[in-house]
Design a protein around this motif. Structure first.
Motif, mmCIF file in Angstrom:
data_model
loop_
_atom_site.group_PDB
_atom_site.id
_atom_site.type_symbol
_atom_site.label_atom_id
_atom_site.label_comp_id
_atom_site.label_asym_id
_atom_site.label_seq_id
_atom_site.Cartn_x
_atom_site.Cartn_y
_atom_site.Cartn_z
ATOM 1 N N SER A 123 -43.107 -80.864 45.871
ATOM 2 C CA SER A 123 -41.858 -81.233 45.329
ATOM 3 C C SER A 123 -41.629 -80.398 44.282
ATOM 4 O O SER A 123 -40.661 -79.724 43.973
ATOM 5 C CB SER A 123 -41.451 -82.480 44.945
ATOM 6 O OG SER A 123 -40.499 -83.139 44.435
ATOM 7 N N GLU A 130 -36.191 -73.648 44.193
ATOM 8 C CA GLU A 130 -34.571 -73.875 43.783
ATOM 9 C C GLU A 130 -34.301 -73.120 42.627
ATOM 10 O O GLU A 130 -33.139 -72.798 42.454
ATOM 11 C CB GLU A 130 -34.470 -75.311 43.804
ATOM 12 C CG GLU A 130 -34.889 -75.958 44.810
ATOM 13 C CD GLU A 130 -34.770 -77.588 45.124
ATOM 14 O OE1 GLU A 130 -34.631 -78.363 46.112
ATOM 15 O OE2 GLU A 130 -35.496 -77.932 43.668
ATOM 16 N N SER A 201 -43.069 -87.698 50.424
ATOM 17 C CA SER A 201 -42.376 -86.754 50.886
ATOM 18 C C SER A 201 -40.997 -87.246 51.146
ATOM 19 O O SER A 201 -39.930 -86.443 50.676
ATOM 20 C CB SER A 201 -43.030 -86.084 52.203
ATOM 21 O OG SER A 201 -42.041 -84.860 52.639
ATOM 22 N N ASN A 202 -40.850 -88.181 52.097
ATOM 23 C CA ASN A 202 -39.558 -88.692 52.277
ATOM 24 C C ASN A 202 -38.853 -89.373 51.161
ATOM 25 O O ASN A 202 -37.633 -88.934 50.772
ATOM 26 C CB ASN A 202 -39.538 -89.822 53.025
ATOM 27 C CG ASN A 202 -40.139 -89.587 54.478
ATOM 28 O OD1 ASN A 202 -39.786 -88.491 55.103
ATOM 29 N ND2 ASN A 202 -40.714 -90.463 55.219
ATOM 30 N N ASP A 205 -37.290 -86.416 49.253
ATOM 31 C CA ASP A 205 -36.227 -85.554 49.995
ATOM 32 C C ASP A 205 -36.723 -83.992 50.485
ATOM 33 O O ASP A 205 -35.867 -83.175 50.381
ATOM 34 C CB ASP A 205 -34.744 -85.563 49.468
ATOM 35 C CG ASP A 205 -34.209 -86.645 49.543
ATOM 36 O OD1 ASP A 205 -34.466 -87.636 50.586
ATOM 37 O OD2 ASP A 205 -33.457 -87.158 48.499
ATOM 38 N N GLU A 207 -37.914 -82.679 53.125
ATOM 39 C CA GLU A 207 -37.601 -81.960 54.146
ATOM 40 C C GLU A 207 -35.868 -81.397 53.844
ATOM 41 O O GLU A 207 -35.670 -80.459 54.499
ATOM 42 C CB GLU A 207 -37.474 -82.987 55.364
ATOM 43 C CG GLU A 207 -37.170 -82.261 56.873
ATOM 44 C CD GLU A 207 -37.319 -83.474 57.780
ATOM 45 O OE1 GLU A 207 -36.920 -82.919 59.122
ATOM 46 O OE2 GLU A 207 -38.055 -84.503 57.864
ATOM 47 N N LYS A 208 -35.202 -82.303 53.464
ATOM 48 C CA LYS A 208 -33.846 -82.122 53.250
ATOM 49 C C LYS A 208 -33.708 -80.894 52.263
ATOM 50 O O LYS A 208 -32.894 -80.095 52.718
ATOM 51 C CB LYS A 208 -32.974 -83.586 52.865
ATOM 52 C CG LYS A 208 -31.478 -83.290 52.682
ATOM 53 C CD LYS A 208 -30.883 -84.314 51.941
ATOM 54 C CE LYS A 208 -31.027 -85.858 52.791
ATOM 55 N NZ LYS A 208 -30.454 -86.806 52.268
ATOM 56 N N ARG A 209 -34.062 -81.052 51.236
ATOM 57 C CA ARG A 209 -34.251 -79.846 50.275
ATOM 58 C C ARG A 209 -34.824 -78.758 50.765
ATOM 59 O O ARG A 209 -34.074 -77.529 50.453
ATOM 60 C CB ARG A 209 -35.083 -80.440 48.993
ATOM 61 C CG ARG A 209 -34.622 -81.405 48.172
ATOM 62 C CD ARG A 209 -35.411 -81.935 47.424
ATOM 63 N NE ARG A 209 -35.950 -81.140 46.278
ATOM 64 C CZ ARG A 209 -36.895 -81.281 45.334
ATOM 65 N NH1 ARG A 209 -37.793 -82.313 45.805
ATOM 66 N NH2 ARG A 209 -37.499 -80.388 44.901
ATOM 67 N N HIS A 211 -34.376 -77.678 53.931
ATOM 68 C CA HIS A 211 -33.063 -77.342 54.873
ATOM 69 C C HIS A 211 -32.089 -76.473 53.986
ATOM 70 O O HIS A 211 -31.595 -75.522 54.319
ATOM 71 C CB HIS A 211 -32.540 -78.439 55.565
ATOM 72 C CG HIS A 211 -33.607 -78.749 56.739
ATOM 73 N ND1 HIS A 211 -34.143 -77.996 57.489
ATOM 74 C CD2 HIS A 211 -33.845 -80.295 56.901
ATOM 75 C CE1 HIS A 211 -34.836 -78.663 58.472
ATOM 76 N NE2 HIS A 211 -34.608 -80.156 58.441
ATOM 77 N N VAL A 212 -31.764 -77.156 52.847
ATOM 78 C CA VAL A 212 -30.982 -76.658 51.806
ATOM 79 C C VAL A 212 -31.491 -75.025 51.511
ATOM 80 O O VAL A 212 -30.579 -74.131 51.046
ATOM 81 C CB VAL A 212 -30.617 -77.495 50.668
ATOM 82 C CG1 VAL A 212 -29.797 -76.600 49.741
ATOM 83 C CG2 VAL A 212 -30.019 -78.937 51.064
ATOM 84 N N ASP A 214 -33.448 -73.094 52.967
ATOM 85 C CA ASP A 214 -33.222 -72.236 54.010
ATOM 86 C C ASP A 214 -31.589 -71.711 54.001
ATOM 87 O O ASP A 214 -31.603 -70.541 54.403
ATOM 88 C CB ASP A 214 -33.588 -72.794 55.461
ATOM 89 C CG ASP A 214 -35.115 -73.214 55.528
ATOM 90 O OD1 ASP A 214 -35.883 -72.372 55.055
ATOM 91 O OD2 ASP A 214 -35.571 -74.007 56.355
ATOM 92 N N GLN A 215 -30.749 -72.584 53.817
ATOM 93 C CA GLN A 215 -29.431 -72.037 53.999
ATOM 94 C C GLN A 215 -29.119 -71.291 52.791
ATOM 95 O O GLN A 215 -28.331 -70.160 52.894
ATOM 96 C CB GLN A 215 -28.669 -73.461 53.906
ATOM 97 C CG GLN A 215 -28.418 -74.184 55.022
ATOM 98 C CD GLN A 215 -27.816 -75.397 54.925
ATOM 99 O OE1 GLN A 215 -27.235 -75.929 53.805
ATOM 100 N NE2 GLN A 215 -27.828 -76.566 55.979
#
Length: 263
Positions: A123, A130, A201-202, A205, A207-209, A211-212, A214-215
């Motif tokens: 994290s 980020e 991990s859940n 977040d 996994e969601k972060r 993906h963001v 990657d975008q």
């Protein structure tokens, strides 16, 4: 009790750090993680050094963390400009869970802390990614705005090449290390501990972060390609004007020679 995490660098030289600390503390090397036990007033502090530049402190007085952060500096690779941190409190209970930044540990086993530490370390590492991406956006947002308003990028060829170099370095520094967000190989050997890692991990977040992230990396890649296209356009335009200039010179010389008989 407190649990404190920090990401200070791109990576640590874990094996060299282990050699430096093993004679002073009880130290154990787990794949890409170094664990040491540090005596404190109310028992023992557990420190986990992750090879990708993160440290998780369990039951370490905050005023003492600075000493260990300074001690790891010689083993850092590419120290971060901005240090990413996170903090929790933890207690022992009958079942593992996380509620409002309070971690409930089901037992005192060191591998339980390590499994949860993997999620916390990922994290803060993701947080450092980020920060880098956000800084990149802030430093380059004027480029697409210029293109939208003026139809061109108001940068010289040298400035475009420099900006492309910066974007490439920042993007590659993340993409080369983004695999640290995958499920750690540690859980191949200890699959029974993976639910603890998934729980943390859940909660964070990851996994969601991811993906963001990657975008956002895709947007940086598009900006890199846009600058490359603009550089090619400026080069082509310069060649066109050079050819036009040569044609004009040839026409003038022909007129002077054939019409006006000056040459």
């Amino acid at each position: 009790m407190d649990c404190f995490a920090v990401c200070t660098a791109t990576s640590y030289q874990i094996k060299l750090l282990y050699e430096a600390l093993k004679n002073r503390f009880k130290a154990t090397l787990y794949r890409d993680v170094l664990h040491i036990e540090v005596p404190v007033e109310d028992g023992v502090s557990d420190l986990f050094y992750f090879s990708y530049g993160a440290i998780v402190f369990w039951n370490m007085p905050r005023e003492r963390t600075k000493m260990y952060l300074d001690e790891v500096k010689p083993f850092e690779h590419q120290r971060s400009e901005e240090i990413e941190t996170d903090e929790f409190i933890y207690v022992y209970d009958t079942a593992a869970k996380v509620v409002e930044d309070e971690i409930f540990l089901p037992d005192h086993h060191i591998l339980t802390k390590l499994a949860i530490s993997y999620g916390i370390a990922q994290s803060v590492k993701l947080g450092s990614f980020e920060v880098v991406i956000q800084k990149t956006f802030n430093n380059t947002q004027y480029i697409p705005e210029d293109l939208a308003k003026r139809g061109r990028i108001s940068l010289s060829r040298r400035e475009i090449r420099r900006k492309m170099g910066e974007l490439f370095l920042e993007r590659s520094s993340i993409t080369l290390h983004v695999n640290v967000l995958d499920t750690p190989e540690f859980f191949w050997e200890y699959p029974e501990l993976e639910p603890l890692y998934r729980m943390m991990s859940n909660y964070l977040d990851i996994e969601k972060r991811g993906h963001v992230l990657d975008q956002r990396l895709a947007v940086v890649h598009e900006l890199f390609e846009m600058l490359g296209s603009e550089l090619n356009h400026q080069h082509s335009s310069r060649l066109e004007w050079t050819i036009i200039g040569l044609i004009v010179i040839e026409v003038v010389l022909t007129l002077l020679n054939d019409v006006f008989r000056v040459l």
